[in-house]
Design a protein around this motif. Structure first.
Motif, PDB file in Angstrom:
ATOM      1  N   GLY A  47       0.965  -1.152   0.242  1.00 46.87           N
ATOM      2  CA  GLY A  47       0.227   0.227   0.049  1.00 46.87           C
ATOM      3  C   GLY A  47       0.860   1.076   0.112  1.00 46.87           C
ATOM      4  O   GLY A  47       2.112   1.166  -1.090  1.00 46.87           O
ATOM      5  N   THR A  48       0.614   2.319   0.884  1.00 46.00           N
ATOM      6  CA  THR A  48       1.148   3.453   1.137  1.00 46.00           C
ATOM      7  C   THR A  48       2.697   3.202   1.021  1.00 46.00           C
ATOM      8  O   THR A  48       3.628   3.456   0.279  1.00 46.00           O
ATOM      9  N   MET A 125      -3.871   5.251   4.195  1.00 41.55           N
ATOM     10  CA  MET A 125      -4.914   4.174   2.967  1.00 41.55           C
ATOM     11  C   MET A 125      -5.780   4.652   2.364  1.00 41.55           C
ATOM     12  O   MET A 125      -5.748   4.705   0.992  1.00 41.55           O
ATOM     13  N   THR A 128      -4.730   7.612  -0.084  1.00 40.99           N
ATOM     14  CA  THR A 128      -3.667   7.080  -0.843  1.00 40.99           C
ATOM     15  C   THR A 128      -4.516   6.592  -1.881  1.00 40.99           C
ATOM     16  O   THR A 128      -4.204   7.242  -2.896  1.00 40.99           O
ATOM     17  N   THR A 129      -5.665   6.031  -1.176  1.00 38.78           N
ATOM     18  CA  THR A 129      -6.773   5.038  -2.805  1.00 38.78           C
ATOM     19  C   THR A 129      -7.458   6.334  -2.894  1.00 38.78           C
ATOM     20  O   THR A 129      -7.765   6.161  -4.589  1.00 38.78           O
ATOM     21  N   ASN A 170      -8.262 -10.133  -2.731  1.00 38.82           N
ATOM     22  CA  ASN A 170      -7.241  -9.651  -3.262  1.00 38.82           C
ATOM     23  C   ASN A 170      -6.231 -10.460  -3.629  1.00 38.82           C
ATOM     24  O   ASN A 170      -5.821 -10.072  -4.636  1.00 38.82           O
ATOM     25  N   SER A 222       5.531  -3.932   5.598  1.00 41.35           N
ATOM     26  CA  SER A 222       4.869  -3.343   6.903  1.00 41.35           C
ATOM     27  C   SER A 222       4.599  -2.815   8.352  1.00 41.35           C
ATOM     28  O   SER A 222       5.710  -3.206   8.798  1.00 41.35           O
ATOM     29  N   MET A 318      -4.919  -1.189  -3.669  1.00 40.61           N
ATOM     30  CA  MET A 318      -5.133   0.034  -2.732  1.00 40.61           C
ATOM     31  C   MET A 318      -6.828  -0.323  -2.309  1.00 40.61           C
ATOM     32  O   MET A 318      -6.649  -0.166  -0.950  1.00 40.61           O
ATOM     33  N   THR A 321      -6.783  -3.378  -0.206  1.00 38.60           N
ATOM     34  CA  THR A 321      -5.750  -2.917   1.012  1.00 38.60           C
ATOM     35  C   THR A 321      -6.582  -2.165   2.166  1.00 38.60           C
ATOM     36  O   THR A 321      -6.740  -2.611   3.330  1.00 38.60           O
TER      37      THR A 321
END
Length: 447
Positions: A47-48, A125, A128-129, A170, A222, A318, A321
């Motif tokens: 993710g980020t 998250m 960012t998405t 996922n 992570s 994302m 996520t």
């Protein structure tokens, strides 16, 4: 909407072990079919930390921070592996292990420490998405509004869909993103300056660079909280399969996801280094602007339409996520609540997390607080991301210590505990993360 009080007849450790594969050959065969928590780990991790921090590290420092990223991933391996290892060994999640090893007060302190961090990570998250979505679809709405909408949508999917829906979505999207990222990286290799030095101030004596190292290390691959998520997802996978997976199955599943996150982290850094480093690119401080720059990497290499498809897959990852953290974080806090309120004489937690009242209210609380953060406390995107990752980094040695002593504690039979090499490796990680945390505070307070 059906909410349960959570009380169900749980499978005991004996029930699980009686259905466990008995031969190594059957272990390997069944483990290939039972992949899930490991790939969900990858989906939550990519993710980020990867899209934002790895790309940014490559853009600003070239390959200079590549050893730092690789070292962080290698050092943290035991702390993350101990999550599924504990489930494979005992049939319980790490939260139950904390309660039985250290007592209920430690679980309570864990909640106080992690709840604010979980809220911040969820907000990070979501924004960012939202940035990626705004860039792809040229949405004129504020990123904070898009992020709030995404939190609401993911919360509904998480609560009503549960673990099975998240795992299925996922698996598809993480494979799609991986193929696109590997292709893009292969094309950018000729543009990379293969030097691990930097023309800036001496790398490890720059306060700005040290802050970047802390930020990158904090969420690479992570947050260590994901080890607890992994243990709970493994426990949920056991329930869906009706048996307890072996330690070997857990390891194959976990390694598939962990190695994947490591490869993708290196890929994003290489792309940032090959296309942005030395080009005097002014990295945007906003979520939408930064996402646009990242997506342009794909488009410039693969063409407009292919780049657009890859960008959609990035958005999908994302999105999953965000779903993963909105399932995982309430799952952790609900399990912690159950551990604190569980009768001290019970060997196993008998309450179901999915669709229980505590899970619903905790999910609602995290979603609400994260929405407030992105609407009123976000500020500069990059500054906020550094703040979040710094919090995560400070918590890392604490969680790594809890994991180490849990898998070596009274709940695990001596002959089933991690080997000497893995334990030394784990202790080295704890010491290293602790020293870096002390160094960070020293720099902040005295320099």
């Amino acid at each position: 909407m059906q909410l349960t009080t959570g009380r169900v007849k749980a499978m005991t450790y004996k029930d699980y072990t009686e259905k466990e594969p008995k031969s190594r050959g059957r272990d390997w065969s069944s483990s290939l079919k039972s992949l899930g928590p490991g790939l969900l780990f990858a989906g939550a991790a990519v993710g980020t930390s990867h899209i934002v921090q790895s790309t940014r590290a490559g853009a600003e420092y070239g390959l200079a921070l590549l050893p730092v990223i690789i070292l962080a991933i290698v050092l943290k391996y035991p702390a993350f592996w101990f999550g599924p290892f504990y489930v494979g060994t005992t049939g319980n999640s790490l939260i139950e292990g904390y309660q039985k090893t250290f007592g209920k007060p430690v679980v309570g302190l864990f909640i106080l420490l992690q709840a604010p961090i979980m809220t911040m990570i969820t907000a990070a998250m979501a924004i960012t998405t939202a940035g990626i979505a705004g860039s792809i679809f040229s949405i004129s709405l504020e990123a904070s509004f898009i992020g709030t909408t995404l939190i609401l949508a993911c919360s509904l999917l998480t609560f009503f869909g549960g673990y099975k829906v998240i795992e299925k979505l996922n698996k598809f999207f993480i494979i799609t993103l991986s193929l696109g990222t590997l292709t893009a990286t292969a094309l950018v290799l000729p543009n990379i300056q293969w030097s691990f030095s930097t023309s800036d101030t001496p790398l490890f004596f720059s306060l700005a660079t040290f802050a970047t190292i802390i930020a990158v290390t904090g969420l690479m691959p992570s947050d260590i909280t994901l080890s607890i998520n992994n243990s709970l997802w493994s426990a949920a996978k056991n329930k869906t399969q009706g048996r307890k997976r072996s330690v070997l199955e857990e390891k194959i599943d976990f390694n598939s996801g962990y190695i994947g996150t490591a490869v993708l982290a290196v890929c994003f850094l290489l792309m940032g280094s090959g296309l942005l480093h030395g080009q005097n690119v002014d990295l945007s401080g906003g979520a939408v602007g930064f996402a646009s720059q990242v997506i342009s990497i794909y488009s410039s290499l693969l063409g407009k339409w292919i780049g657009y498809l890859v960008a959609l897959s990035m958005l999908a990852v994302m999105f999953t996520t965000l779903m993963a953290v909105l399932d995982g974080f309430p799952r952790i806090l609900t399990a912690s609540y159950f551990a604190i309120t569980n009768s001290s004489g019970d060997d196993h937690e008998t309450r179901s997390i999915d669709k229980s009242l505590p899970f619903f209210f905790i999910l609602l609380s995290i979603a609400t607080l994260a929405s407030l953060v992105i609407n009123f406390m976000m500020g500069e995107f990059i500054t906020f991301m550094n703040f979040v990752m710094t919090l995560v980094f400070i918590a890392s040695p604490i969680l790594a210590t809890l994991n180490h002593f849990t898998v070596n504690g009274k709940t695990v039979e001596k002959h089933k505990r991690p080997g000497r090499l893995m334990n030394y490796w784990s202790l080295l990680a704890i010491i290293s993360l602790t020293l870096l945390s002390i160094g960070f505070f020293y720099v902040r307070l005295f320099l």
